[in-house]
Design an enzyme around this catalytic site. Structure first.
Site, PDB file in Angstrom:
ATOM      1  CB  SER A 135      -0.909   0.001   1.235  1.00  0.00           C
ATOM      2  OG  SER A 135      -0.137  -0.167   2.425  1.00  0.00           O
ATOM      3  CD  GLU A 136       4.763  -0.348   1.098  1.00  0.00           C
ATOM      4  OE1 GLU A 136       5.317  -1.098   1.923  1.00  0.00           O
ATOM      5  OE2 GLU A 136       4.011  -0.774   0.193  1.00  0.00           O
ATOM      6  CB  ALA A 137       2.095   3.595  -4.531  1.00  0.00           C
TER       7      ALA A 137
END
Length: 262
Positions: A135-137
């Site tokens: 989920s970083e983006a």
């Protein structure tokens, strides 16, 4: 070993390290990172431990980074952020390079750094209801420190998609990608983990350790004279080892090898 964010138990040569912050879905902070590093270093050096299970308490395996930790990092300098990220990178490397085989017991949500934890393990078993997300983006961030392990575990093409889309994917997709090795119903998850643990414990501890190192050091190398010499030296050395000799003798004599628990 005393921990505040983990529980560690050992039975029949298998240690279980459980993330124990269910109130925050086992999200990690600097304390979790330090304790995981310490636990895996200690268990890796413990002669009685032949396999390690990494699990989570509560509804999730690991939701990634703790929000309070992330808030603190927002005020860090570049040097402080680098030092902080390096501790996470070292923790992941400690799990990946642990001389004992590590099984990830995955249930519930496994997000961001939690995907990295699973990828750093040798074997991953997921409950059929588990979900994964890099989920970083979505937060304007990169899955940088976990990327060496995630790319190895799911492959470059799949990593390219999930790194940039931050889509959720389920256990069936994780199995299709090869990110996990087995999927089981929630009521059968422990039985599957125990089955794999028992298989590991039945094998020569030295052979298991050297096999894990073999994959790490041979993968990606060109098949040339240096590799041929290296692999020949490895098999020659293990044939001459105490466990190598005992294994061959026990097979020829049709008896149980000395290392196998009763």
């Amino acid at each position: 070993m005393e921990f505040t964010t983990l529980t560690v138990t050992t039975a029949r040569h298998v240690a279980t390290v459980t993330l124990n912050r269910p109130d925050v879905r086992n999200a990690f902070n600097e304390t979790v990172i330090a304790e995981l590093t310490g636990a895996f270093r200690a268990l890796g050096a413990e002669p009685e431990v032949r396999a390690i299970v990494l699990a989570g308490n509560g509804p999730a395996f690991c939701a990634g980074a703790d929000l309070n930790w992330m808030k603190k990092m927002a005020g860090y300098s570049n040097e402080e952020n680098h030092a902080d990220a390096l501790t996470l990178a070292e923790m992941l490397y400690t799990i990946w390079s642990c001389p004992k085989p590590v099984i990830a017991r995955i249930h519930g949500d496994t997000y961001a750094g939690g995907v990295g934890l699973a990828a750093a393990c040798d074997i991953a078993v997921a409950a059929d209801h588990a979900h994964f997300c890099l989920s970083e983006a979505r937060l304007g961030l990169l899955p940088a420190t976990i990327s060496p392990y995630v790319i190895r575990a799911m492959g470059e093409q799949a990593a390219r998609r999930y790194f940039i889309t931050a889509e959720r994917f389920d256990a069936a997709e994780a199995l299709r990608l090869g990110f996990v090795h087995a999927v089981a119903g929630a009521d059968a998850l422990d039985a599957k983990v125990n089955e794999i643990s028992a298989a590991l414990v039945a094998n020569s501890p030295n052979a298991v350790r050297e096999s894990k190192r073999l994959v790490r050091e041979v993968a990606g190398r060109p098949i040339d004279d240096d590799l041929l010499a290296d692999t020949a030296e490895r098999i020659a050395a293990i044939r001459a080892s105490d466990e190598g000799r005992e294994g061959v003798r026990s097979f020829l004599e049709k008896r149980t090898p000395a290392w196998r628990p009763a």
